[in-house]
Scaffold this motif. Structure first.
Motif, PDB file in Angstrom:
ATOM      1  N   SER A 122       0.818  -1.217   0.000  1.00 45.30           N
ATOM      2  CA  SER A 122       0.000   0.000   0.000  1.00 45.30           C
ATOM      3  C   SER A 122       0.848   1.261   0.000  1.00 45.30           C
ATOM      4  O   SER A 122       2.071   1.227   0.147  1.00 45.30           O
ATOM      5  N   VAL A 123       0.166   2.384  -0.155  1.00 47.21           N
ATOM      6  CA  VAL A 123       0.772   3.706   0.014  1.00 47.21           C
ATOM      7  C   VAL A 123       0.245   4.290   1.331  1.00 47.21           C
ATOM      8  O   VAL A 123      -0.791   3.844   1.845  1.00 47.21           O
ATOM      9  N   PRO A 124       0.938   5.284   1.917  1.00 42.40           N
ATOM     10  CA  PRO A 124       0.544   5.818   3.225  1.00 42.40           C
ATOM     11  C   PRO A 124      -0.874   6.350   3.297  1.00 42.40           C
ATOM     12  O   PRO A 124      -1.541   6.205   4.323  1.00 42.40           O
ATOM     13  N   LEU A 125      -1.362   6.977   2.225  1.00 44.21           N
ATOM     14  CA  LEU A 125      -2.645   7.677   2.250  1.00 44.21           C
ATOM     15  C   LEU A 125      -3.777   6.792   2.761  1.00 44.21           C
ATOM     16  O   LEU A 125      -4.638   7.244   3.524  1.00 44.21           O
ATOM     17  N   ILE A 126      -3.784   5.541   2.368  1.00 45.02           N
ATOM     18  CA  ILE A 126      -4.867   4.635   2.750  1.00 45.02           C
ATOM     19  C   ILE A 126      -4.897   4.434   4.261  1.00 45.02           C
ATOM     20  O   ILE A 126      -5.956   4.513   4.908  1.00 45.02           O
ATOM     21  N   PHE A 127      -3.734   4.212   4.862  1.00 45.07           N
ATOM     22  CA  PHE A 127      -3.700   3.966   6.306  1.00 45.07           C
ATOM     23  C   PHE A 127      -3.818   5.258   7.111  1.00 45.07           C
ATOM     24  O   PHE A 127      -4.286   5.245   8.250  1.00 45.07           O
ATOM     25  N   GLU A 128      -3.423   6.356   6.516  1.00 42.22           N
ATOM     26  CA  GLU A 128      -3.643   7.644   7.181  1.00 42.22           C
ATOM     27  C   GLU A 128      -5.137   7.954   7.244  1.00 42.22           C
ATOM     28  O   GLU A 128      -5.623   8.514   8.241  1.00 42.22           O
ATOM     29  N   LYS A 129      -5.876   7.567   6.208  1.00 39.16           N
ATOM     30  CA  LYS A 129      -7.327   7.772   6.223  1.00 39.16           C
ATOM     31  C   LYS A 129      -7.996   6.863   7.253  1.00 39.16           C
ATOM     32  O   LYS A 129      -8.932   7.281   7.945  1.00 39.16           O
ATOM     33  N   ILE A 130      -7.542   5.624   7.330  1.00 38.24           N
ATOM     34  CA  ILE A 130      -8.094   4.695   8.333  1.00 38.24           C
ATOM     35  C   ILE A 130      -7.899   5.276   9.729  1.00 38.24           C
ATOM     36  O   ILE A 130      -8.813   5.272  10.566  1.00 38.24           O
ATOM     37  N   TYR A 131      -6.697   5.787   9.980  1.00 39.97           N
ATOM     38  CA  TYR A 131      -6.381   6.341  11.297  1.00 39.97           C
ATOM     39  C   TYR A 131      -7.244   7.565  11.609  1.00 39.97           C
ATOM     40  O   TYR A 131      -7.855   7.657  12.690  1.00 39.97           O
ATOM     41  N   LYS A 132      -7.313   8.481  10.642  1.00 39.78           N
ATOM     42  CA  LYS A 132      -7.989   9.745  10.910  1.00 39.78           C
ATOM     43  C   LYS A 132      -9.508   9.600  10.976  1.00 39.78           C
ATOM     44  O   LYS A 132     -10.164  10.241  11.797  1.00 39.78           O
ATOM     45  N   ARG A 133     -10.058   8.729  10.108  1.00 41.39           N
ATOM     46  CA  ARG A 133     -11.514   8.627  10.024  1.00 41.39           C
ATOM     47  C   ARG A 133     -12.117   7.536  10.907  1.00 41.39           C
ATOM     48  O   ARG A 133     -13.267   7.642  11.307  1.00 41.39           O
ATOM     49  N   LYS A 134     -11.348   6.507  11.194  1.00 37.46           N
ATOM     50  CA  LYS A 134     -11.898   5.382  11.956  1.00 37.46           C
ATOM     51  C   LYS A 134     -11.370   5.298  13.390  1.00 37.46           C
ATOM     52  O   LYS A 134     -12.101   4.931  14.309  1.00 37.46           O
ATOM     53  N   ILE A 135     -10.079   5.645  13.559  1.00 40.60           N
ATOM     54  CA  ILE A 135      -9.459   5.440  14.864  1.00 40.60           C
ATOM     55  C   ILE A 135      -9.498   6.691  15.739  1.00 40.60           C
ATOM     56  O   ILE A 135      -9.904   6.638  16.904  1.00 40.60           O
ATOM     57  N   LEU A 136      -9.074   7.845  15.184  1.00 43.01           N
ATOM     58  CA  LEU A 136      -9.034   9.078  15.979  1.00 43.01           C
ATOM     59  C   LEU A 136     -10.368   9.418  16.646  1.00 43.01           C
ATOM     60  O   LEU A 136     -10.386   9.804  17.831  1.00 43.01           O
TER      61      LEU A 136
END
Length: 548
Positions: free
Chosen positions: A270-284
């Motif tokens: 993967s590229v970072p953007l996908i996991f950054e979105k998971i973190y910001k939208r689902k985890i934070l």
């Protein structure tokens, strides 16, 4: 030189895995076994021969990830020609220019892209993918060869195409087999000449890592026209007999999660953007709740919460993978720290198109946060252009099996890319401890202040992007001060019923929060709101040159 001949690797593997599934198009009925894939490759070899293509001739390929794209790529390199994959996300004018620059003798392209090109500029055969039908011919003789193509194939293999019919020419690993046009953040595309040895270095190294095994499922969603997706989602996977499913549709979070659930891949690239979105939208939204914040400070309870979050993420990604490899751009520091804290099996690698692409990597269980892995043992070397490489950042310079031959028809750029003693200049600043690399940022984006301080805007942006209602940001220098260009998260603002009139007030508050965690010389003096998303490369890196 890598001992394993790159082209013969596929000849042997197609024979060995003849009956196993090789490539499937997600949401389509198209699927090929390794035997059927080899037959389609042979079919194109007949066409190439009839068109009098020779070894070393260029064949261009423009389209999204699809089985037909894969067939053209493999048929070209196993014939001895040079594949020129052009990203479908380039604008039509750039595609026209790159086609002319590459001197390609044949173009495979999807009709939707062909309609937007300047068709009068092309005087070569144009073939549609996925149908492999002729769309434009320079003369009647060529058109006749296409009409006779299927008949000629059956004449060549009257008893049908068999396993023993797979026999590719002897092509040295020294030969250039791909010209990959970069789409970086500087705005200038260069044709990177990649040899069979460059790809062999990546593929054979990956095979030793035991990340994928024969017959296992893999989901490919990165653009294969880019070196990262091409080398690992495609070439590596097929070199070890894996069943690759090509997503072929937009890799939105919704599409990806559904595909992960169905395919259950053994490896995620993967590229970072996908996991950054998971973190910001689902985890934070969960961990920022006051109650959860309090519980995360309580021993044992915090371990339980982290375990639940980790399990939820793993389950959402299919629940069957050994590791997630993140590359192509820098991963947000806060995101990286959180995923490491919860024990999520991920690692961050480092590479560039000019190395086809890998330079450094560590298994997830060896990964050290803030690093980007260890320089590939026995394949690559690296050094830091600094008087104190472990502590003072300098340019990362590399040499080894993966390093390109040079830039096509651009001796000036090739000369500028290498040091006088033959090391490739990556353009990245970093330090190295042992063989492990730590990147600070791009040298070209580094801002040197009047008092001699080096500022890496990526580090500030990483902090900004985790603050409330910031979708993405870019830090630039204006009037001897730092300015933050911010694209707000309008979807989140709307969800929470916040008026656009309040955006500036929210961003001012965010800047105050930022200033608590950065050095004095890294403080932001002004904010500019950017209404639309920043324009990006296929790796989802912002094209900085457009906003300087």
């Amino acid at each position: 030189m890598i001992e394993q001949n790159f082209i013969k690797l596929y000849e042997n593997n197609f024979k060995k895995n003849w009956e196993l599934p090789a490539i499937t198009d997600y949401k389509e009925t198209t699927s090929y076994t390794y035997g059927a894939l080899a037959e389609e490759i042979a079919r194109l070899h007949v066409l190439f021969s009839e068109l009098h293509l020779r070894q070393g001739d260029k064949i261009a390929l423009i389209g999204k990830n699809h089985s037909s794209w894969s067939i053209v790529f493999l048929a070209t390199i196993t014939y001895g020609a040079v594949i020129v994959p052009i990203l479908h996300e380039f604008n039509p004018e750039s595609m026209n220019e790159l086609m002319a620059h590459s001197e390609s003798k044949l173009l495979f392209v999807t009709e939707s892209i062909w309609e937007h090109l300047d068709q009068n500029k092309f005087h070569i055969p144009i073939v549609n993918i996925p149908s492999f039908s002729l769309m434009q011919s320079p003369d009647e003789e060529t058109a006749e060869k296409f009409r006779e193509w299927k008949k000629l194939f059956h004449q060549r293999y009257p008893q049908g195409f068999k396993k023993e019919d797979i026999l590719y020419p002897e092509i040295s690993n020294e030969e250039v087999i791909c010209i990959n046009y970069t789409s970086g953040t500087t705005g200038f595309s260069k044709g990177v000449m990649l040899t069979a040895n460059n790809f062999a270095g990546n593929v054979t190294y990956a095979a030793k890592l035991d990340l994928l095994f024969e017959g296992e499922p893999h989901l490919a969603f990165l653009p294969m026209a880019h070196a990262y997706g091409c080398a690992f989602d495609f070439l590596y996977a097929l070199s070890v007999g894996v069943h690759v499913t090509l997503l072929g549709i937009m890799p939105t979070p919704q599409n990806l999660l559904k595909a992960f659930e169905e395919i259950k891949p053994k490896l995620i690239i993967s590229v970072p953007l996908i996991f950054e979105k998971i973190y910001k939208r689902k985890i934070l939204p969960i961990v920022e709740k006051p109650v959860v914040k309090f519980l995360l400070k309580v021993p044992l309870i915090n371990t339980f919460i982290y375990k639940k979050i980790r399990h939820s993420i793993i389950h959402g990604l299919g629940g069957n993978f050994r590791e997630v490899i993140i590359g192509g751009a820098a991963l947000n520091g806060d995101v990286e720290n959180f995923f490491h804290k919860i024990g999520f099996p991920f690692t961050v690698g480092y590479g560039m198109t000019e190395c086809a692409p890998l330079i450094s990597y560590d298994h997830h269980y060896d990964f050290v946060p803030t690093s980007c892995g260890s320089v590939l043992e026995g394949i690559m070397e690296a050094r830091i252009d600094s008087e104190d490489p472990e502590n003072v950042p300098g340019e990362i310079q590399v040499r080894g099996e993966n390093v390109m031959k040079g830039y096509y028809k651009n001796p000036e750029a090739t000369a500028a890319a290498f040091t006088s003693d033959g090391w490739l200049k990556t353009g990245d600043s970093g330090i190295m401890k042992g063989r492990r690399l730590y990147i600070k940022g791009r040298i070209k984006t580094m801002i040197l202040t009047a008092n001699g301080q080096n500022i890496y805007p990526e580090e500030i942006e990483s902090r900004l992007n985790n603050l409330p209602y910031i979708a993405e940001s870019l830090v630039v220098e204006k009037n001897n001060g730092l300015v933050a260009l911010i694209h707000p998260d309008y979807a989140a603002l709307e969800t929470h019923g916040i008026s656009r009139d309040d955006i500036q007030k929210i961003m001012n508050k965010n800047i105050k929060t930022l200033h608590k965690s950065v050095a004095l010389y890294e403080k932001i003096k002004a904010i500019e709101i950017v209404e639309t998303e920043f324009e990006k490369t296929p790796k989802k890196s912002i094209k900085r040159f457009l906003y300087q």
